[in-house]
Design a protein around this motif. Structure first.
Motif, PDB file in Angstrom:
ATOM      1  N   LYS A  20     -10.979 -49.461  -5.560  1.00 47.45           N
ATOM      2  CA  LYS A  20     -11.660 -48.766  -6.658  1.00 47.45           C
ATOM      3  C   LYS A  20     -13.047 -49.346  -6.880  1.00 47.45           C
ATOM      4  CE  LYS A  20     -11.173 -47.522 -11.530  1.00 47.45           C
ATOM      5  NZ  LYS A  20     -10.309 -47.614 -12.745  1.00 47.45           N
ATOM      6  N   ALA A  21     -13.165 -50.682  -6.856  1.00 48.63           N
ATOM      7  CA  ALA A  21     -14.456 -51.334  -7.068  1.00 48.63           C
ATOM      8  C   ALA A  21     -15.442 -50.998  -5.957  1.00 48.63           C
ATOM      9  CB  ALA A  21     -14.270 -52.847  -7.165  1.00 48.63           C
ATOM     10  N   ALA A  22     -14.925 -50.829  -4.738  1.00 50.07           N
ATOM     11  CA  ALA A  22     -15.782 -50.530  -3.592  1.00 50.07           C
ATOM     12  C   ALA A  22     -16.064 -49.041  -3.436  1.00 50.07           C
ATOM     13  CB  ALA A  22     -15.143 -51.068  -2.310  1.00 50.07           C
ATOM     14  N   GLY A  23     -15.348 -48.209  -4.192  1.00 49.60           N
ATOM     15  CA  GLY A  23     -15.563 -46.774  -4.102  1.00 49.60           C
ATOM     16  C   GLY A  23     -14.968 -46.148  -2.858  1.00 49.60           C
ATOM     17  N   ILE A  24     -13.884 -46.726  -2.338  1.00 48.94           N
ATOM     18  CA  ILE A  24     -13.225 -46.189  -1.154  1.00 48.94           C
ATOM     19  C   ILE A  24     -11.731 -46.069  -1.439  1.00 48.94           C
ATOM     20  CG2 ILE A  24     -14.941 -47.092   0.457  1.00 48.94           C
ATOM     21  CD1 ILE A  24     -13.121 -49.422   1.037  1.00 48.94           C
ATOM     22  N   THR A  25     -10.989 -45.605  -0.477  1.00 51.84           N
ATOM     23  CA  THR A  25      -9.556 -45.438  -0.667  1.00 51.84           C
ATOM     24  C   THR A  25      -8.802 -46.681  -0.213  1.00 51.84           C
ATOM     25  OG1 THR A  25      -9.201 -44.491   1.535  1.00 51.84           O
ATOM     26  CG2 THR A  25      -9.781 -42.959  -0.246  1.00 51.84           C
ATOM     27  N   THR A  35     -11.309 -33.269   0.621  1.00 53.46           N
ATOM     28  CA  THR A  35     -10.519 -32.987  -0.581  1.00 53.46           C
ATOM     29  C   THR A  35     -11.079 -33.727  -1.787  1.00 53.46           C
ATOM     30  OG1 THR A  35      -8.524 -32.640   0.739  1.00 53.46           O
ATOM     31  CG2 THR A  35      -8.220 -33.116  -1.607  1.00 53.46           C
ATOM     32  N   GLU A  36     -11.457 -34.994  -1.585  1.00 54.00           N
ATOM     33  CA  GLU A  36     -12.011 -35.772  -2.696  1.00 54.00           C
ATOM     34  C   GLU A  36     -13.353 -35.204  -3.155  1.00 54.00           C
ATOM     35  OE1 GLU A  36     -10.144 -40.192  -1.755  1.00 54.00           O
ATOM     36  OE2 GLU A  36     -11.907 -39.494  -0.643  1.00 54.00           O
ATOM     37  N   ALA A  80     -14.167 -32.090  -3.034  1.00 57.69           N
ATOM     38  CA  ALA A  80     -13.816 -30.887  -3.798  1.00 57.69           C
ATOM     39  C   ALA A  80     -13.323 -31.245  -5.191  1.00 57.69           C
ATOM     40  CB  ALA A  80     -12.754 -30.085  -3.056  1.00 57.69           C
ATOM     41  N   ASP A  81     -12.683 -32.408  -5.345  1.00 56.63           N
ATOM     42  CA  ASP A  81     -12.244 -32.847  -6.664  1.00 56.63           C
ATOM     43  C   ASP A  81     -13.435 -33.067  -7.590  1.00 56.63           C
ATOM     44  OD1 ASP A  81      -9.599 -32.767  -5.930  1.00 56.63           O
ATOM     45  OD2 ASP A  81      -9.475 -34.898  -5.425  1.00 56.63           O
ATOM     46  N   TYR A  82     -14.563 -33.469  -7.022  1.00 59.49           N
ATOM     47  CA  TYR A  82     -15.769 -33.686  -7.824  1.00 59.49           C
ATOM     48  C   TYR A  82     -16.439 -32.371  -8.215  1.00 59.49           C
ATOM     49  CZ  TYR A  82     -16.221 -38.781  -7.353  1.00 59.49           C
ATOM     50  OH  TYR A  82     -16.040 -40.138  -7.446  1.00 59.49           O
ATOM     51  N   PHE A  83     -16.534 -31.441  -7.263  1.00 57.89           N
ATOM     52  CA  PHE A  83     -17.403 -30.277  -7.479  1.00 57.89           C
ATOM     53  C   PHE A  83     -16.698 -28.926  -7.402  1.00 57.89           C
ATOM     54  CE2 PHE A  83     -20.232 -33.636  -5.788  1.00 57.89           C
ATOM     55  CZ  PHE A  83     -21.054 -33.771  -6.896  1.00 57.89           C
ATOM     56  N   GLY A  84     -15.420 -28.904  -7.069  1.00 53.00           N
ATOM     57  CA  GLY A  84     -14.665 -27.658  -7.085  1.00 53.00           C
ATOM     58  C   GLY A  84     -15.269 -26.589  -6.196  1.00 53.00           C
ATOM     59  N   ASP A  85     -15.410 -25.382  -6.755  1.00 46.56           N
ATOM     60  CA  ASP A  85     -15.900 -24.239  -5.978  1.00 46.56           C
ATOM     61  C   ASP A  85     -17.375 -24.364  -5.598  1.00 46.56           C
ATOM     62  OD1 ASP A  85     -13.405 -23.118  -6.175  1.00 46.56           O
ATOM     63  OD2 ASP A  85     -13.899 -21.846  -7.894  1.00 46.56           O
ATOM     64  N   ASP A  86     -18.080 -25.342  -6.185  1.00 42.93           N
ATOM     65  CA  ASP A  86     -19.487 -25.533  -5.836  1.00 42.93           C
ATOM     66  C   ASP A  86     -19.670 -26.221  -4.482  1.00 42.93           C
ATOM     67  OD1 ASP A  86     -20.540 -24.258  -7.962  1.00 42.93           O
ATOM     68  OD2 ASP A  86     -21.296 -26.013  -9.011  1.00 42.93           O
ATOM     69  N   VAL A  87     -18.564 -26.651  -3.878  1.00 49.58           N
ATOM     70  CA  VAL A  87     -18.651 -27.229  -2.530  1.00 49.58           C
ATOM     71  C   VAL A  87     -18.735 -26.075  -1.539  1.00 49.58           C
ATOM     72  CG1 VAL A  87     -17.570 -28.728  -0.815  1.00 49.58           C
ATOM     73  CG2 VAL A  87     -17.353 -29.262  -3.244  1.00 49.58           C
ATOM     74  N   THR A  88     -19.950 -25.593  -1.328  1.00 45.08           N
ATOM     75  CA  THR A  88     -20.203 -24.490  -0.401  1.00 45.08           C
ATOM     76  C   THR A  88     -21.024 -25.003   0.777  1.00 45.08           C
ATOM     77  OG1 THR A  88     -22.286 -23.898  -1.483  1.00 45.08           O
ATOM     78  CG2 THR A  88     -20.259 -22.893  -2.351  1.00 45.08           C
ATOM     79  N   ASP A 142     -14.698 -38.624   7.551  1.00 46.53           N
ATOM     80  CA  ASP A 142     -15.121 -38.963   6.194  1.00 46.53           C
ATOM     81  C   ASP A 142     -16.525 -38.445   5.910  1.00 46.53           C
ATOM     82  OD1 ASP A 142     -12.774 -40.231   5.599  1.00 46.53           O
ATOM     83  OD2 ASP A 142     -13.513 -42.239   6.051  1.00 46.53           O
ATOM     84  N   ILE A 143     -16.769 -38.178   4.637  1.00 46.95           N
ATOM     85  CA  ILE A 143     -18.096 -37.839   4.140  1.00 46.95           C
ATOM     86  C   ILE A 143     -18.617 -39.065   3.397  1.00 46.95           C
ATOM     87  CG2 ILE A 143     -19.395 -36.328   2.586  1.00 46.95           C
ATOM     88  CD1 ILE A 143     -17.073 -34.266   3.048  1.00 46.95           C
ATOM     89  N   VAL A 144     -19.863 -39.443   3.628  1.00 46.61           N
ATOM     90  CA  VAL A 144     -20.458 -40.600   2.977  1.00 46.61           C
ATOM     91  C   VAL A 144     -21.543 -40.119   2.020  1.00 46.61           C
ATOM     92  CG1 VAL A 144     -21.675 -42.782   3.297  1.00 46.61           C
ATOM     93  CG2 VAL A 144     -20.015 -42.027   5.015  1.00 46.61           C
TER      94      VAL A 144
END
Length: 212
Positions: A6-11, A92-93, A95-103, A122-124
């Motif tokens: 969580k602190a590193a911002g990764i899974t 998927t993660e 999309a959790d941030y931006f929903g349908d705006d992930v175009t 992965d997306i960075v």
């Protein structure tokens, strides 16, 4: 491990993968408890920065000896200091941030800005802070396309402000560590922005305008 991830911002899965590859040292164990410390977090941040610069995991693995000797790998590779922490996301993660705006259009715009990159599956994202702020604006009802368009304009102004400050230091305080003075530049910009917002909101005919 969950707290470190969580602190590193990764899974957690990514942390476990890095451990298996030998990219981070094993945790200190007390019975069944595994303890991670700041050295593990700094290692993960360095790995994220190297990935952002286009290095592969295999290449980073070759630097493990330098890591273990305690050398400053960022300095070794000529990396510039930064306060921003990259974050790795699955589709998927994101999309959790931006929903349908992930175009595809918004993804390309973010890619063109340098906000997003791709490493394997992965997306960075270049900055957790920018990611969180962008998501917050979208939750407030501002379309992501407009957020990205505004970000492009903000960058132009930010580049000009950075140039002004670095030129000022170079001219009058060339022996000073410019990175140490960074908080002063940020303080001036934040204060002036706050005052500008006050003036705009206090104006009798204050209205919202299009970012275009």
């Amino acid at each position: 491990m969950a707290e470190l991830a969580k602190a590193a911002g990764i899974t957690v899965r990514t942390v476990r993968f890095y451990r298996e590859r030998g990219l981070i040292k094993p945790p200190r164990r007390e019975g069944r408890i595994a303890w991670y410390d700041d050295s593990h977090l700094e290692r993960l941040r360095t790995i994220a920065a190297l990935l952002e610069r286009g290095h592969t995991l295999n290449g980073i693995s070759e630097l493990s000896e330098a890591f273990d000797r305690g050398r400053d790998v960022a300095e070794l590779l000529g990396m510039q200091p930064t306060e921003e922490i990259p974050v790795r996301l699955s589709a998927t993660e994101l999309a959790d941030y931006f929903g349908d705006d992930v175009t595809p259009e918004n993804f390309q715009a973010a890619f063109d800005l340098g906000y997003l990159g791709v490493d394997g599956e992965d997306i960075v994202h270049i900055s957790r802070r920018l990611l969180d702020i962008s998501a917050a604006l979208v939750r407030e009802g501002i379309p992501l396309a407009e957020v990205l368009a505004a970000a492009k304009r903000v960058r132009d102004h930010a580049e000009a402000l950075a140039g002004l400050f670095t030129d000022l230091v170079a001219a009058y305080a060339p022996d000073k560590d410019i990175d140490r003075l960074r908080p002063l530049a940020k303080g001036v910009v934040e204060a002036e922005l706050s005052l500008a917002m006050d003036r705009r909101l206090d104006a009798p005919d204050a209205t919202t305008t299009s970012p275009r």
